[in-house]
Design an enzyme around this catalytic site. Structure first.
Site, PDB file in Angstrom:
ATOM      1  N   CYS A   1      -0.404   4.183   2.028  1.00 31.12           N
ATOM      2  CA  CYS A   1      -0.410   3.941   3.473  1.00 31.12           C
ATOM      3  C   CYS A   1       1.129   4.206   3.999  1.00 31.12           C
ATOM      4  CB  CYS A   1      -0.960   2.645   4.200  1.00 31.12           C
ATOM      5  SG  CYS A   1      -2.098   1.933   3.063  1.00 31.12           S
ATOM      6  N   ASP A   2       2.302   3.587   3.236  1.00 32.53           N
ATOM      7  CA  ASP A   2       3.363   3.576   3.672  1.00 32.53           C
ATOM      8  C   ASP A   2       4.279   4.483   2.807  1.00 32.53           C
ATOM      9  OD1 ASP A   2       2.485   1.427   5.327  1.00 32.53           O
ATOM     10  OD2 ASP A   2       2.801  -0.041   4.013  1.00 32.53           O
TER      11      ASP A   2
ATOM     12  N   CYS B   1       0.898  -1.137   0.137  1.00 32.91           N
ATOM     13  CA  CYS B   1       0.022  -0.124  -0.066  1.00 32.91           C
ATOM     14  C   CYS B   1       0.790   1.302  -0.063  1.00 32.91           C
ATOM     15  CB  CYS B   1      -0.993   0.066   1.295  1.00 32.91           C
ATOM     16  SG  CYS B   1      -1.861   1.487   1.256  1.00 32.91           S
TER      17      CYS B   1
END
Ligand code: NAP
Length: 543
Positions: A368-369, A365
Site C-alpha cells: 500500500c505505502d 503494508c
C-alpha cells in the site's frame, strides 16, 4: 437469380425500416426535449464538425424532440459552459453536464443513441445495486472517457458514465473524448488504449467495466475489479455463517455451497486477508508468480459464483444455540453452524513513537505505502518471509531499504534469503528498534545492538514493520472457545471447536499460515460441517 431491378424492398431494407419505426416510437414516448449544442471554431470546417452535423441530422429524423443549435467558440454560451475545444457537442446542457469532444461516429453512434434516450427519459436506468453505490457519492466527479469510433468496447463504458451523469447531475460531469480528434489530450493522460476512464484525473477503469464495477470505481476514485452485491435483508437464515473472507473463509464458502449448504461469508474489512497486501505470491500452485491482490480477486470472483458475501459488516455477537444467532453491524443471521476464519492481525512493536507516527512514516503494508517512499530511505523490521518478501518488493520499487532483524539469522525461506543477498540489501543484525522519532513524520529510529549493547540512531524516512501476526481471537474469546497456550483457537483435528456447531479454519488456528494451508483448512472445515449437519455429533453426545 433474384430480380435486382424489382422495386420491392429487400429483407434488410424491411428490417431497417422496422427498426426506424421502433426508434421513432421510443423517442415519441420520451417526456423531455433533447437540445444539442454544437460548438466549433469560426470559419474552420474540420471533418469532426462535419461528421457531427451528419450524424445529428440522421438522428433528428427520428424525433422533433432532438434539436440542434450551432455556435462558434467565441459565443457567450461557449463561455457559460466552459467550451474551449472544437468541435464540442453538449447534450441538454441546462440539465446535464455531458459533452462530446469529437463526433459520435462509428461504434460511438451506439453511445450517442443511448445518451439521447436517457436524456429524453430523464432517468439513468441504473440497476438497483448501482443506485445504492451512486447514492454514496457526495462530491464532484469529473469523468473523462477516452474512446475511438472503431472500438466495440467503448460504448459500454461511455454509457456507464452517461448514466452516472444523468442520475447525479449535481455532482457528475462527463466528457467523451475521441482520441483521434483530441490526440494531445489523450497523450496528456497516456490514454494509449481505449476505453480508458478517468475521474478527477484518476484512472478508474481500463477497458469496459460492468456497470456496478464502474460506479464503485467512480465512488471510490480507484479502479475496482469486483462488485459485491449488497443485501437489505434484516434477517437471514442459513446453514453456515463464515466469519472472515480470507483464503480459508472463501474456500470454505465454495465447498459448503457446493455441498448444498445455505452459506454466507461475512467480512468486516477487505476480502483476502493478508494475501491482499502481499506484494507477490510465488508458492500458490498454478501461479508461478501472482500479485497478492490479483490472487484475491480471482478467489473472490470464484467464491461469488457460489456464496453470498457480506463485506464491510462486522460480526459483533454470536449466541450459541439451535439456531445460533450471529449479529453483525448490519443485520442478524440465524444459522445452524458458524465457522470462525478470522485470521490474524499485524503484530506491533509497542515502542515509543510507533502508534503516534502510524500513517506518517510507520507502515504495516509495503504494497500500500511503498510507492510513497520511492527514492527515499526506509527500514524493514523483521526476519520472516513477510519482512524479506516486502524488503525485496520495496527494493525493486526503487526504495533504499535496510532490513533490521533482532537475531543473527533469518527465519525466511532460503529462496527469499538468497534474493536478499544477491541484491545486496543491507541488513542490521542483532538489532532491536527501541524508539521511532519524528515531529510530523518519521525522521529516525533508535536501535539497540543486543550483542554489543550499543545504542545507535539511524536516520530514516519510513519504518515498515513485518514482525508476524497475532491471531484475531476476540470473537472466540467472547464465545468462550478453548484457546491453545500459543493463543490460537483449539480444535479437534477436524476443525470442531469445544462449542457445538462452532468451527475454525485458517491462521486463527495457528499452524503453517500459508495461503494454500489456509485454503485447505477452509475446505476441510466445510466438509466436516456438511458431515456434521447430516449426522450431528452434538446430538449423539446427548444420548
Ligand atoms: P513470522 O514468520 O512469525 O516472522 C516474524 C519475524 O518478526 C521473525 O523474524 C521474528 O523474529 C520477528 N519478530 C517478532 N516479534 C518481533 C519483535 N517484537 N521485534 C522484532 N522482531 C520481531 O511472520 P511473517 O514473516 O509475517 O510470516 C507469517 C506467516 O506467513 C509465516 O508462517 C510465514 O511462513 C507465512 N508467509 C509466507 C510467505 C511465503 O511463503 N512466501 C510470505 C509471507 C508470509 P525471530 O525470528 O527472532 O522470531
Amino acid at each position: 437469380m433474384p430480380d435486382t431491378t424489382s422495386m420491392d424492398p429487400q429483407p434488410n431494407e424491411l428490417a431497417a425500416e422496422k427498426y426506424l419505426l421502433q426508434l421513432r416510437s421510443t423517442f415519441e414516448k420520451l417526456p423531455h426535449d433533447i437540445p444539442l449544442y454544437l460548438f466549433s471554431e469560426k470559419g474552420h470546417e474540420d471533418i469532426f464538425t462535419h461528421a457531427n452535423r451528419q450524424v445529428i441530422r440522421a438522428f433528428r429524423e427520428l424525433s422533433p424532440k432532438i434539436t440542434l443549435r450551432e455556435y462558434d467558440l467565441g459565443h457567450e454560451l461557449a463561455h457559460k459552459w466552459n467550451v474551449t475545444a472544437s468541435p464540442t457537442l453538449l447534450i441538454a446542457p441546462e440539465r446535464y453536464s455531458i459533452r462530446w469532444l469529437g463526433a459520435p461516429m462509428g461504434e460511438e453512434a451506439r453511445t450517442f443513441l443511448e445518451t439521447l434516450i436517457l436524456v429524453g427519459l430523464g432517468q439513468s436506468n441504473l440497476s438497483d445495486q448501482s443506485l445504492k453505490v451512486i447514492k454514496r457519492i457526495d462530491s464532484p466527479r469529473n469523468i473523462k472517457i477516452f474512446v475511438s469510433p472503431t472500438c466495440p468496447y467503448c460504448p459500454q463504458q461511455a454509457v456507464n458514465a452517461v448514466k452516472a451523469a444523468v442520475e447525479l447531475p449535481e455532482y457528475v460531469s462527463v466528457e467523451i473524448i475521441d482520441i483521434q480528434c483530441e490526440p494531445e489530450l489523450a497523450n496528456q493522460y497516456s490514454a494509449q488504449s481505449v476505453p480508458q476512464a478517468f475521474a478527477n484525473d484518476i484512472l478508474i477503469g481500463q477497458g469496459a467495466q460492468p456497470e456496478e464495477v464502474f460506479l464503485l470505481s467512480l465512488q471510490k476514485l480507484e479502479a475496482q475489479t469486483i462488485f459485491i452485491p449488497e443485501s437489505d435483508a434484516e434477517l437471514i437464515e442459513s446453514d453456515l455463517v463464515i466469519v472472515g473472507g480470507g483464503p480459508a473463509g472463501l474456500t470454505a464458502g465454495i465447498y459448503a455451497v457446493r455441498s448444498g449448504l445455505q452459506t454466507a461469508v461475512v467480512e468486516r474489512e477487505a476480502l483476502g486477508g493478508q494475501v491482499a497486501t502481499t506484494p507477490i505470491v510465488e508458492n500458490y500452485p498454478g501461479f508461478t508468480q501472482v500479485g497478492g491482490k490479483t490472487l484475491v480477486d480471482i478467489m473472490v470472483s470464484h467464491a461469488l459464483q457460489y456464496v453470498q458475501i457480506f463485506q464491510g459488516e462486522a460480526v459483533i455477537d454470536i449466541q450459541p444455540g439451535h439456531p445460533i444467532t450471529v449479529r453483525t453491524t448490519r443485520r442478524k443471521f440465524q444459522t445452524k453452524t458458524v465457522l470462525i476464519a478470522t485470521g490474524a492481525r499485524h503484530r506491533h512493536l509497542n515502542v515509543p513513537g510507533e502508534s503516534r507516527l502510524a500513517g506518517r512514516g510507520v507502515s504495516y503494508c509495503s504494497t500500500c505505502d511503498g510507492p510513497l517512499f520511492k527514492g527515499k530511505k526506509v527500514v524493514m523490521v523483521g526476519g520472516g518471509n513477510s519482512a524479506v518478501t516486502e524488503a525485496l518488493h520495496l527494493f525493486h520499487m526503487g526504495v533504499d531499504v535496510t532490513l533490521i532483524h533482532r537475531r543473527d539469522a533469518l527465519r525466511a525461506q532460503e529462496f527469499l534469503v538468497k534474493q536478499l543477498f544477491d541484491n545486496n540489501i543491507p541488513i542490521l543484525w542483532n538489532s532491536e528498534v527501541k524508539e521511532i522519532r519524528g515531529e510530523q513524520r518519521v525522521e529516525e529510529i533508535v536501535t539497540l545492538n543486543n550483542k554489543t549493547n550499543v545504542t545507535s540512531v539511524f536516520k530514516t524516512d519510513g519504518v515498515f514493520l513485518a514482525i508476524g501476526y497475532e491471531p484475531a481471537v476476540e470473537l472466540a474469546q467472547k464465545l468462550e472457545l478453548k484457546i491453545t497456550p500459543d493463543g490460537y483457537i483449539w480444535h479437534d483435528g477436524k476443525h470442531r471447536t469445544n462449542v457445538p456447531g462452532i468451527y475454525s479454519a485458517g491462521d486463527v488456528e495457528g499452524g503453517y499460515k500459508q495461503i494454500v494451508t489456509a485454503s485447505g483448512q477452509g475446505a476441510e472445515a466445510a466438509m466436516t460441517i456438511f458431515e456434521d449437519l447430516i449426522n450431528p455429533y452434538w446430538l449423539k453426545d446427548r444420548n
